[in-house]
Design a protein around this motif. Structure first.
Motif, PDB file in Angstrom:
ATOM      1  N   VAL A 194      -4.224   1.343   5.940  1.00 35.58           N
ATOM      2  CA  VAL A 194      -3.978   0.917   4.488  1.00 35.58           C
ATOM      3  C   VAL A 194      -3.011  -0.474   4.496  1.00 35.58           C
ATOM      4  O   VAL A 194      -2.825  -0.835   3.493  1.00 35.58           O
ATOM      5  CB  VAL A 194      -3.760   1.970   3.701  1.00 35.58           C
ATOM      6  CG1 VAL A 194      -4.525   2.898   3.540  1.00 35.58           C
ATOM      7  CG2 VAL A 194      -2.581   2.530   4.141  1.00 35.58           C
ATOM      8  N   SER A 195      -2.670  -0.796   5.786  1.00 36.41           N
ATOM      9  CA  SER A 195      -1.733  -2.006   5.912  1.00 36.41           C
ATOM     10  C   SER A 195      -2.311  -3.031   5.452  1.00 36.41           C
ATOM     11  O   SER A 195      -3.630  -3.582   5.924  1.00 36.41           O
ATOM     12  CB  SER A 195      -1.041  -1.934   7.208  1.00 36.41           C
ATOM     13  OG  SER A 195      -0.194  -3.287   7.389  1.00 36.41           O
ATOM     14  N   PRO A 196      -1.762  -3.907   4.562  1.00 44.38           N
ATOM     15  CA  PRO A 196      -2.084  -5.168   4.148  1.00 44.38           C
ATOM     16  C   PRO A 196      -2.171  -6.277   5.153  1.00 44.38           C
ATOM     17  O   PRO A 196      -2.855  -7.181   4.958  1.00 44.38           O
ATOM     18  CB  PRO A 196      -1.546  -5.530   2.875  1.00 44.38           C
ATOM     19  CG  PRO A 196      -0.271  -4.762   2.962  1.00 44.38           C
ATOM     20  CD  PRO A 196      -0.687  -3.498   3.721  1.00 44.38           C
ATOM     21  N   VAL A 204       3.339  -0.841   3.939  1.00 41.61           N
ATOM     22  CA  VAL A 204       2.985   0.541   3.738  1.00 41.61           C
ATOM     23  C   VAL A 204       4.166   1.419   3.158  1.00 41.61           C
ATOM     24  O   VAL A 204       5.193   1.564   3.958  1.00 41.61           O
ATOM     25  CB  VAL A 204       2.247   1.104   4.854  1.00 41.61           C
ATOM     26  CG1 VAL A 204       1.813   2.442   4.285  1.00 41.61           C
ATOM     27  CG2 VAL A 204       1.154   0.401   5.169  1.00 41.61           C
ATOM     28  N   SER A 246       1.072  -1.016  -0.011  1.00 43.06           N
ATOM     29  CA  SER A 246      -0.061  -0.009  -0.040  1.00 43.06           C
ATOM     30  C   SER A 246       0.771   1.075  -0.006  1.00 43.06           C
ATOM     31  O   SER A 246       2.189   1.292   0.564  1.00 43.06           O
ATOM     32  CB  SER A 246      -0.957   0.023   1.336  1.00 43.06           C
ATOM     33  OG  SER A 246      -1.667  -0.992   1.213  1.00 43.06           O
ATOM     34  N   ARG A 247       0.329   2.332  -0.607  1.00 42.80           N
ATOM     35  CA  ARG A 247       1.033   3.627  -0.626  1.00 42.80           C
ATOM     36  C   ARG A 247       0.523   4.580   0.055  1.00 42.80           C
ATOM     37  O   ARG A 247      -0.788   4.977  -0.010  1.00 42.80           O
ATOM     38  CB  ARG A 247       1.244   3.912  -1.976  1.00 42.80           C
ATOM     39  CG  ARG A 247       1.981   5.469  -2.102  1.00 42.80           C
ATOM     40  CD  ARG A 247       2.352   5.865  -3.378  1.00 42.80           C
ATOM     41  NE  ARG A 247       3.204   4.998  -3.936  1.00 42.80           N
ATOM     42  CZ  ARG A 247       4.014   5.017  -5.197  1.00 42.80           C
ATOM     43  NH1 ARG A 247       3.543   6.162  -6.022  1.00 42.80           N
ATOM     44  NH2 ARG A 247       4.982   4.323  -5.564  1.00 42.80           N
ATOM     45  N   LEU A 248       1.045   5.145   1.226  1.00 38.34           N
ATOM     46  CA  LEU A 248       0.595   6.318   1.932  1.00 38.34           C
ATOM     47  C   LEU A 248       1.326   7.709   1.379  1.00 38.34           C
ATOM     48  O   LEU A 248       2.513   7.717   1.467  1.00 38.34           O
ATOM     49  CB  LEU A 248       0.677   6.031   3.568  1.00 38.34           C
ATOM     50  CG  LEU A 248       0.516   7.558   4.226  1.00 38.34           C
ATOM     51  CD1 LEU A 248      -1.026   7.776   4.427  1.00 38.34           C
ATOM     52  CD2 LEU A 248       0.621   7.162   5.960  1.00 38.34           C
ATOM     53  N   ASP A 282      -3.123   5.040  -1.646  1.00 36.32           N
ATOM     54  CA  ASP A 282      -4.114   4.254  -0.818  1.00 36.32           C
ATOM     55  C   ASP A 282      -4.833   5.253   0.286  1.00 36.32           C
ATOM     56  O   ASP A 282      -5.943   4.618   0.842  1.00 36.32           O
ATOM     57  CB  ASP A 282      -3.695   2.945  -0.248  1.00 36.32           C
ATOM     58  CG  ASP A 282      -3.194   2.195  -1.374  1.00 36.32           C
ATOM     59  OD1 ASP A 282      -3.981   1.564  -2.330  1.00 36.32           O
ATOM     60  OD2 ASP A 282      -2.079   1.846  -1.787  1.00 36.32           O
TER      61      ASP A 282
END
Length: 151
Positions: free
Chosen positions: A148-150, A34, A2-4, A53
């Motif tokens: 948003v962490s998978p 992330v 994911s991208r922050l 994300d």
């Protein structure tokens, strides 16, 4: 992964301190999967937002409003992102010398228009930040990253 995305206008040592705490919280080792990407508000683009994300916005409160740089960011990305980024999780931190109310209201109004979803109350700091303010910035970064962490 994911991208922050952290979009910020860091114009003072105080804002730099808040930004660094937000970034540290977002990049904590306790949250996996992330990638944290930072962009100054004048350099951030719709492409950056499309790849994100979640987004954290940081601004000074200038004359009762968000910074001109953050407003420019919104002016640049609003229509390209209007349909494509609905439900994008976001959070906000604001620093002001006296008051942050107008800046928070302005950012939240635009984010609502974009259909973004606030995941945490804004962190607002007036004057010199104390330990609790810096901890709140760290927590803001970590909270959004965890969202948003998978993992």
């Amino acid at each position: 992964m994911s991208r922050l995305l952290i979009v910020h206008h860091t114009t003072s040592p105080t804002l730099h301190e808040l930004f660094e705490e937000v970034r540290r919280g977002a990049a904590t080792d306790e949250i996996e999967g992330v990638e944290v990407v930072t962009r100054p508000a004048l350099a951030a683009t719709a492409v950056d937002v499309f790849a994100a994300d979640a987004i954290i916005l940081g601004t000074p409160a200038n004359i009762g409003y968000m910074s001109g740089a953050l407003k420019h960011f919104f002016d640049t990305v609003y229509y390209p992102c209007l349909e494509e980024t609905r439900r994008l999780p976001y959070a906000l931190y604001v620093h002001g010398n006296n008051d942050t109310t107008g800046a928070v209201r302005a950012v939240e109004s635009i984010a609502t228009g974009l259909g973004w979803e606030r995941v945490r109350q804004p962190v607002t700091v007036t004057g010199a930040p104390g330990k609790a303010d810096l901890e709140s910035c760290w927590e803001l970064g970590a909270t959004v990253a965890a969202t948003v962490s998978p993992a």
